[in-house]
Design a protein around this motif. Structure first.
Motif: not given
Length: 241
Positions: A206-219
């Motif tokens: 089951r999908v429980t969320g997303v992994k993301v990257e802040d494009k302004l800081t690469n965090e």
């Protein structure tokens, strides 16, 4: 509106909307209005891609009539009416005209029948719209002279008249998108641009969320939620790989 990445990372949301184009912001607005906790993110600026490149019209599914797909046509009509009710100050009736010819499929008689069916299917198109300025008139057939006056780019050869129907023009699609987004934020949604999804998070299938990257800081960080809505438009399929 603040770009609160800490809140995105620390909160488990009821609904995560990926993509802040027109469909994304209206989804977020509707969910927030219902009292759900909502996160909406976009990899670029809000409404900057497909929602920016549009014809600025709200159509009632006239093309669906060609395929006799009346359920789909009714869906378009209901959605068009809903947006006219929500955004009466940002839409106005816009006439469209196409020439009629002696070709039986494009004759004045054929178009008169088609438009009469369209008006019948859309008989409730103005129901519940308090602003008379948003009411859509009936379709009509006009003379050759009037058709050419309304649509001067049409070559006059073979033209016998014109068929007119009405849809809505959105005065500013950017303002429409931003209005829905700001209203969603006012209702409690957390919105952030330049936050790109790198993959979906899953647990026991089951999908429980997303992994993301802040494009302004690469965090990189995770946003967790009960439901993830993939409203990324042309990029939707690429997120599934």
């Amino acid at each position: 509106m603040q770009r609160d990445l800490r809140r995105l990372a620390d909160t488990k949301f009821d609904d995560i909307v990926v993509g802040a184009g027109f469909y994304g912001v209206t989804t977020a607005w509707d969910a927030a209005q219902r009292g759900l906790s909502v996160a909406i993110i976009d990899k670029d600026d809000f409404g900057a891609a497909t929602s920016f490149n549009n014809l600025k019209t709200l159509h009632g599914g006239l093309r669906s009539l060609q395929a006799c797909n009346f359920p789909q046509m009714r869906l378009f009509i209901r959605e068009r009416r809903a947006l006219a009710r929500i955004l009466p100050h940002l839409v106005r009736p816009l006439p469209f005209v196409i020439p009629t010819t002696r070709n039986p499929r494009r004759s004045a008689l054929a178009m008169r029948i088609a438009l009469a069916i369209s008006d019948a299917v859309a008989r409730d198109r103005n129901e519940g719209l308090p602003d008379p300025g948003t009411h859509l008139p009936d379709s009509m057939i006009v003379s050759k002279e009037e058709a050419l006056r309304l649509n001067p780019v049409v070559a006059p050869e073979g033209v016998t008249g014109g068929a007119i129907w009405y849809d809505y023009q959105m005065l500013s699609t950017d303002r429409v998108t931003l209005s829905f987004l700001l209203s969603a934020v006012d209702a409690g949604a957390c919105a952030a641009n330049y936050v790109q999804v790198t993959r979906f998070l899953q647990q026991t299938g089951r999908v429980t969320g997303v992994k993301v990257e802040d494009k302004l800081t690469n965090e990189t960080f995770a946003i967790r939620g009960s439901v993830v809505v993939n409203a990324a438009g042309p990029w939707a399929a690429s997120l599934l790989t």
